[in-house]
Design a protein around this motif. Structure first.
Motif, PDB file in Angstrom:
ATOM      1  N   LEU A   1     -27.290 -13.357  -4.525  1.00 24.67           N
ATOM      2  CA  LEU A   1     -28.540 -13.952  -5.181  1.00 24.67           C
ATOM      3  C   LEU A   1     -29.430 -12.710  -5.866  1.00 24.67           C
ATOM      4  N   VAL A   2     -29.293 -11.440  -5.317  1.00 24.66           N
ATOM      5  CA  VAL A   2     -29.834 -10.257  -5.805  1.00 24.66           C
ATOM      6  C   VAL A   2     -29.202  -9.997  -7.130  1.00 24.66           C
ATOM      7  N   LYS A   3     -28.011 -10.022  -7.036  1.00 23.33           N
ATOM      8  CA  LYS A   3     -27.280  -9.457  -8.573  1.00 23.33           C
ATOM      9  C   LYS A   3     -27.758 -10.717  -9.637  1.00 23.33           C
ATOM     10  N   LEU A   4     -27.877 -11.979  -9.300  1.00 25.24           N
ATOM     11  CA  LEU A   4     -28.288 -13.039 -10.207  1.00 25.24           C
ATOM     12  C   LEU A   4     -29.558 -12.980 -10.704  1.00 25.24           C
ATOM     13  N   ALA A   5     -30.373 -12.356  -9.813  1.00 25.57           N
ATOM     14  CA  ALA A   5     -31.810 -12.084 -10.320  1.00 25.57           C
ATOM     15  C   ALA A   5     -31.980 -10.796 -10.760  1.00 25.57           C
TER      16      ALA A   5
ATOM     17  N   LYS B   1     -42.215 -24.586 -17.626  1.00 25.83           N
ATOM     18  CA  LYS B   1     -42.826 -23.258 -18.003  1.00 25.83           C
ATOM     19  C   LYS B   1     -41.641 -22.304 -17.751  1.00 25.83           C
ATOM     20  N   HIS B   2     -40.426 -22.673 -17.178  1.00 25.92           N
ATOM     21  CA  HIS B   2     -39.242 -21.770 -16.709  1.00 25.92           C
ATOM     22  C   HIS B   2     -38.038 -22.505 -17.400  1.00 25.92           C
ATOM     23  N   THR B   3     -36.904 -21.570 -17.403  1.00 28.06           N
ATOM     24  CA  THR B   3     -35.668 -21.979 -17.917  1.00 28.06           C
ATOM     25  C   THR B   3     -34.616 -22.013 -16.824  1.00 28.06           C
ATOM     26  N   LEU B   4     -33.933 -23.030 -16.512  1.00 27.61           N
ATOM     27  CA  LEU B   4     -32.851 -23.320 -15.759  1.00 27.61           C
ATOM     28  C   LEU B   4     -31.404 -22.544 -16.670  1.00 27.61           C
ATOM     29  N   LEU B   5     -31.146 -21.441 -16.092  1.00 29.85           N
ATOM     30  CA  LEU B   5     -29.827 -20.885 -16.713  1.00 29.85           C
ATOM     31  C   LEU B   5     -28.620 -21.366 -16.080  1.00 29.85           C
ATOM     32  N   ALA B   6     -28.664 -21.512 -14.770  1.00 26.71           N
ATOM     33  CA  ALA B   6     -27.156 -21.845 -14.153  1.00 26.71           C
ATOM     34  C   ALA B   6     -27.469 -22.666 -12.987  1.00 26.71           C
ATOM     35  N   SER B   7     -26.454 -23.376 -12.382  1.00 31.92           N
ATOM     36  CA  SER B   7     -26.344 -24.313 -11.262  1.00 31.92           C
ATOM     37  C   SER B   7     -25.168 -24.032 -10.915  1.00 31.92           C
ATOM     38  N   ILE B   8     -24.971 -23.554  -9.546  1.00 30.30           N
ATOM     39  CA  ILE B   8     -23.889 -23.245  -8.851  1.00 30.30           C
ATOM     40  C   ILE B   8     -23.636 -23.978  -7.640  1.00 30.30           C
ATOM     41  N   LYS B   9     -22.546 -24.847  -7.630  1.00 31.01           N
ATOM     42  CA  LYS B   9     -22.215 -25.457  -6.338  1.00 31.01           C
ATOM     43  C   LYS B   9     -21.620 -24.442  -5.568  1.00 31.01           C
ATOM     44  N   MET B  10     -22.223 -24.281  -4.163  1.00 33.35           N
ATOM     45  CA  MET B  10     -21.580 -23.668  -3.111  1.00 33.35           C
ATOM     46  C   MET B  10     -20.596 -24.143  -2.212  1.00 33.35           C
ATOM     47  N   PRO B  11     -19.754 -23.372  -1.290  1.00 30.80           N
ATOM     48  CA  PRO B  11     -18.772 -24.025  -0.609  1.00 30.80           C
ATOM     49  C   PRO B  11     -19.589 -24.952   0.407  1.00 30.80           C
ATOM     50  N   ILE B  12     -19.093 -26.057   0.983  1.00 30.19           N
ATOM     51  CA  ILE B  12     -19.721 -26.922   1.790  1.00 30.19           C
ATOM     52  C   ILE B  12     -19.925 -26.321   3.213  1.00 30.19           C
TER      53      ILE B  12
ATOM     54  N   ILE C   1     -18.550 -14.763 -10.677  1.00 35.73           N
ATOM     55  CA  ILE C   1     -19.808 -15.620 -10.807  1.00 35.73           C
ATOM     56  C   ILE C   1     -21.082 -14.998 -11.341  1.00 35.73           C
ATOM     57  N   VAL C   2     -21.366 -13.412 -11.217  1.00 32.25           N
ATOM     58  CA  VAL C   2     -22.462 -12.816 -11.602  1.00 32.25           C
ATOM     59  C   VAL C   2     -22.386 -12.804 -13.305  1.00 32.25           C
ATOM     60  N   HIS C   3     -20.870 -12.487 -13.578  1.00 33.84           N
ATOM     61  CA  HIS C   3     -20.548 -12.044 -14.900  1.00 33.84           C
ATOM     62  C   HIS C   3     -20.712 -13.532 -15.996  1.00 33.84           C
ATOM     63  N   LEU C   4     -20.287 -14.499 -15.219  1.00 33.14           N
ATOM     64  CA  LEU C   4     -20.136 -15.783 -15.872  1.00 33.14           C
ATOM     65  C   LEU C   4     -21.691 -16.291 -16.227  1.00 33.14           C
ATOM     66  N   VAL C   5     -22.432 -16.011 -15.352  1.00 36.42           N
ATOM     67  CA  VAL C   5     -23.788 -16.743 -15.537  1.00 36.42           C
ATOM     68  C   VAL C   5     -24.506 -15.823 -16.596  1.00 36.42           C
ATOM     69  N   ARG C   6     -24.426 -14.639 -16.469  1.00 38.04           N
ATOM     70  CA  ARG C   6     -24.866 -13.468 -17.674  1.00 38.04           C
ATOM     71  C   ARG C   6     -24.294 -13.678 -18.995  1.00 38.04           C
ATOM     72  N   PHE C   7     -22.737 -13.701 -18.885  1.00 37.87           N
ATOM     73  CA  PHE C   7     -22.144 -13.473 -20.295  1.00 37.87           C
ATOM     74  C   PHE C   7     -21.297 -14.823 -20.662  1.00 37.87           C
ATOM     75  N   GLY C   8     -21.184 -15.679 -20.128  1.00 35.13           N
ATOM     76  CA  GLY C   8     -20.569 -17.072 -20.242  1.00 35.13           C
ATOM     77  C   GLY C   8     -19.029 -16.803 -19.964  1.00 35.13           C
ATOM     78  N   LYS C   9     -18.230 -17.936 -20.834  1.00 33.11           N
ATOM     79  CA  LYS C   9     -16.876 -18.277 -20.386  1.00 33.11           C
ATOM     80  C   LYS C   9     -15.944 -17.126 -20.729  1.00 33.11           C
ATOM     81  N   SER C  10     -16.426 -16.220 -21.466  1.00 31.06           N
ATOM     82  CA  SER C  10     -15.444 -14.869 -21.815  1.00 31.06           C
ATOM     83  C   SER C  10     -15.218 -14.312 -20.754  1.00 31.06           C
ATOM     84  N   LYS C  11     -15.764 -14.677 -19.683  1.00 31.22           N
ATOM     85  CA  LYS C  11     -15.578 -13.458 -18.359  1.00 31.22           C
ATOM     86  C   LYS C  11     -14.709 -14.536 -17.372  1.00 31.22           C
TER      87      LYS C  11
END
Length: 682
Positions: free
Chosen positions: A372-376, A533-544, A607-617
């Motif tokens: 969470l910290v890295k995603l923020a 007011k704010h943009t949703l950048l990513a939605s990540i499904k976590m392990p059940i 996961i951190v890289h995908l959210v920030r840089f996209g599918k190239s990662k």
């Protein structure tokens, strides 16, 4: 024919080693020659508590000083058998723990280095010394009757979490001689662990913490009557703060200082409270903060029943002793882990709360907190807040990330020291409503280096105006990073906290972990207002099974860019993180319920890289688990999307599917008929 008993030559080894020490004019002391010193007292207390278990005390003890006037305890253990110098585990660490994270007394008693390292950990736990030299020596007589010896020299310290590191190869003890000791200490100080090695040690120590906390909690719960759950929380907090100490200013409280007297002003509670006041004064916390902590703890510490002596000992002293003996080593070696968060989770594991309540107080695993910290996008210059702080696990993760970034980017030692102090005092803010949980958050941040100045005991939804709670109380907290694991029973599964926090920020990023229904229908109105007011950048499904044993909810992580309206054509990154690389179990007697079985650490980083840089990662993940799509800002219930399945089945595939179904159906009918015929036959 009976085997000939192998005779130990330990006395010969001891004579050889002690002869060296005498020749260097070193004041060695054998076990039988008791010194009334901090070291002897610590060893005596430690082995009295553990009942000896066959491991007595080191064969020789020294306290040496280098030219910089720093003291180093030296503990020496002799074994008179061949191949009994040291027992290492698969990671080449001294193997002093069993698979159940209990002391491996078989190794401690049998191997010289293992015994010495064990004694060194007793000093880390029960004294103020943080750097100790552990020496093992063993030997045997060869076929000519000549003594062949081996020496193992290990450095045991807060820096290596008490695990011990081999210093080098030595054939005698001349490195301890005054003329050689400075160069030896230079060799010791040059030792370093790789980050991978340090991470492994931390992981191992954290498993030990969990086992110790479980034991402590159950012990207090079963044997110490009359203590409510809040009392237990406050007693743990009070005991730890009283025993932390501040070098040169406040001495750690020792068990012997508690006399179990019942005279006014001198009860055990009064003594602990005085020590806490002295500690908080030297920490220079704001007066309002000190008053709040003392007032909260005082109610429990000064009650009559807990201070009443039975058989010469008060319940308070008994509980204090258990806490210090079971937990002291872990907070004294400076583990940067969510220590009280683990305590918090263990306590709630056996308290009689409803499942809904358990879901509300569940601890975020440390590796998820770091995610969470890295995603923020937290770095050394971030201002981070959490509106449902709990035991402050997310803020601890944020502080660690900020301190790491500062160390990596600031090259001036003076500037780094100033920045570290600023991070802890000014760049973190947490809000927690429940008093007992709030006290755990305070304790957690104090243990991690005193970033407690802006942990507030308030309702973040109705009683917080966005300003610093202590210190700069007239200034707005300039938050640019928001992290959250809200109580899921709150309105909109907790999205009310998200709307409130983001609405008080001007810029930055946010990462929250929340029940997935928040994004699929349970928080529609909140979500629509947030996207205005704010943009949703990513939605990540976590392990059940992320919270296995604590809660049974499917969760998602949502990542936002603050103060930028979400447009209908904005791309959202949908990631299926169901396979995060960890295998979890909920076995109570298991030594480890979390195992990295599929590149877990690398997957979290990806996961951190995908959210920030996209599918190239993409590397460990494929395009089946990563999907870029859009949402309708006016919908509020379309945040949990998965990659569309565009494949159209062929006629052949359809026929095969139908054939398989018919075969299964016929088989089921035949089995049922067979059962009926069998019953009629009987």
């Amino acid at each position: 024919m009976a085997k000939k008993k192998v005779q130990s030559i330990e006395p010969n080894i001891a004579d050889l080693a002690n002869g060296w020490l005498k020749s260097y004019k070193l004041d060695y002391k054998l076990e039988q020659e008791s010194l009334n010193t901090e070291i002897d007292k610590a060893l005596h207390d430690y082995f009295s508590k553990n009942g000896g278990n066959g491991a007595n005390r080191p064969d020789a003890k020294l306290l040496l000083q280098n030219s910089k006037l720093n003291y180093y305890p030296v503990l020496i253990e002799y074994k008179g058998y061949k191949d009994k110098l040291v027992k290492l585990d698969s990671s080449n660490q001294v193997e002093n723990k069993t698979a159940k994270n209990e002391p491996n007394f078989k190794h401690i008693n049998s191997y010289a280095v293992n015994g010495a390292v064990h004694y060194a950990n007793a000093l880390l736990h029960h004294t103020s010394y943080t750097d100790i030299i552990a020496i093992g020596m063993t030997g045997y007589k060869d076929e000519f009757g000549k003594i062949r010896h081996q020496i193992g020299v290990y450095y045991v310290s807060k820096k290596n979490l008490g695990a011990g590191q081999k210093v080098g190869e030595f054939t005698d003890f001349s490195f301890l001689a005054p003329k050689n000791f400075d160069s030896f200490i230079e060799q010791v100080e040059s030792l370093s662990l790789t980050q991978v090695e340090l991470d492994k040690l931390k992981e191992k120590r954290e498993q030990e913490i969990t086992a110790s906390l479980t034991k402590l909690n159950n012990d207090i719960y079963q044997h110490e009557k009359g203590l409510g759950e809040n009392d237990r929380v406050y007693l743990v907090a009070a005991s730890i703060i009283a025993t932390l100490g501040i070098p040169g200013k406040v001495a750690p409280l020792e068990k012997e200082e508690l006399k179990s007297l019942e005279e006014e002003g001198n009860t055990d509670g009064d003594i602990i409270l005085r020590k806490i006041k002295a500690f908080l004064k030297e920490k220079q916390l704001p007066q309002a903060k000190k008053d709040l902590i003392i007032r909260t703890l005082q109610n429990t510490l000064t009650t009559e029943n807990i201070n009443k002596a039975e058989n010469g000992e008060s319940q308070l002293k008994r509980v204090f002793t258990k806490i210090v003996d079971d937990l002291g080593i872990y907070y004294k070696i400076g583990l940067t882990t969510d220590f009280t968060g683990k305590l918090f989770n263990e306590m709630y594991g056996w308290l009689g709360f409803s499942q809904d309540k358990l879901n509300d107080v569940v601890l975020t695993p440390s590796y998820v907190a770091t995610l969470l910290v890295k995603l923020a996008r937290v770095d050394k210059d971030s201002y981070v807040w959490d509106f449902a702080t709990g035991s402050a696990g997310l803020l601890v993760a944020a502080m660690n990330e900020m301190l790491i970034d500062a160390k990596n980017n600031i090259k001036s030692p003076d500037e780094l020291t100033k920045k570290q102090a600023k991070i802890k005092a000014e760049q973190l803010l947490g809000i927690e409503l429940l008093p007992s949980v709030y006290m755990l958050a305070i304790l957690n941040m104090i243990l991690m280096g005193d970033g407690s100045s802006n942990i507030l005991n308030k309702d973040s939804l109705t009683d917080f105006d966005g300003k610093y709670g202590f210190g700069k109380t007239d200034e707005k907290f300039p938050a640019n990073a928001f992290i959250l694991n809200p109580p899921y029973s709150a309105s909109g599964n907790g999205m009310n906290f998200v709307e409130r926090a983001l609405g008080m920020m001007n810029r930055g990023y946010a990462a929250i972990i929340i029940q997935n229904s928040a994004g699929s229908g349970n928080a529609i109105e909140y979500n629509k207002r947030i996207l205005e007011k704010h943009t949703l950048l990513a939605s990540i499904k976590m392990p059940i099974d992320l919270f296995i044993g604590k809660a049974s909810v499917q969760t998602h992580i949502y990542v936002f860019r603050v103060n930028e309206v979400h447009k209908k054509d904005d791309i959202v990154k949908f990631i299926d993180f169901s396979n995060d690389g960890y295998t979890r179990s909920n076995r109570k007697k298991a030594s480890c319920n979390l195992r990295d079985t599929d590149n877990a650490k690398e997957r979290y980083e990806e996961i951190v890289h995908l959210v920030r840089f996209g599918k190239s990662k993409l590397h460990y993940f494929t395009e089946k688990e990563y999907y870029e799509g859009t949402i309708d800002p006016k919908n509020g219930a379309d945040w949990n999307q998965s990659k569309p399945n565009d494949a159209i089945p062929t006629l052949t595939e359809f026929k095969k599917t139908v054939a398989n179904f018919l075969a299964w159906e016929v088989s089921a009918v035949l089995k049922q008929q067979a059962k009926e015929e069998d019953c009629l036959g009987k």
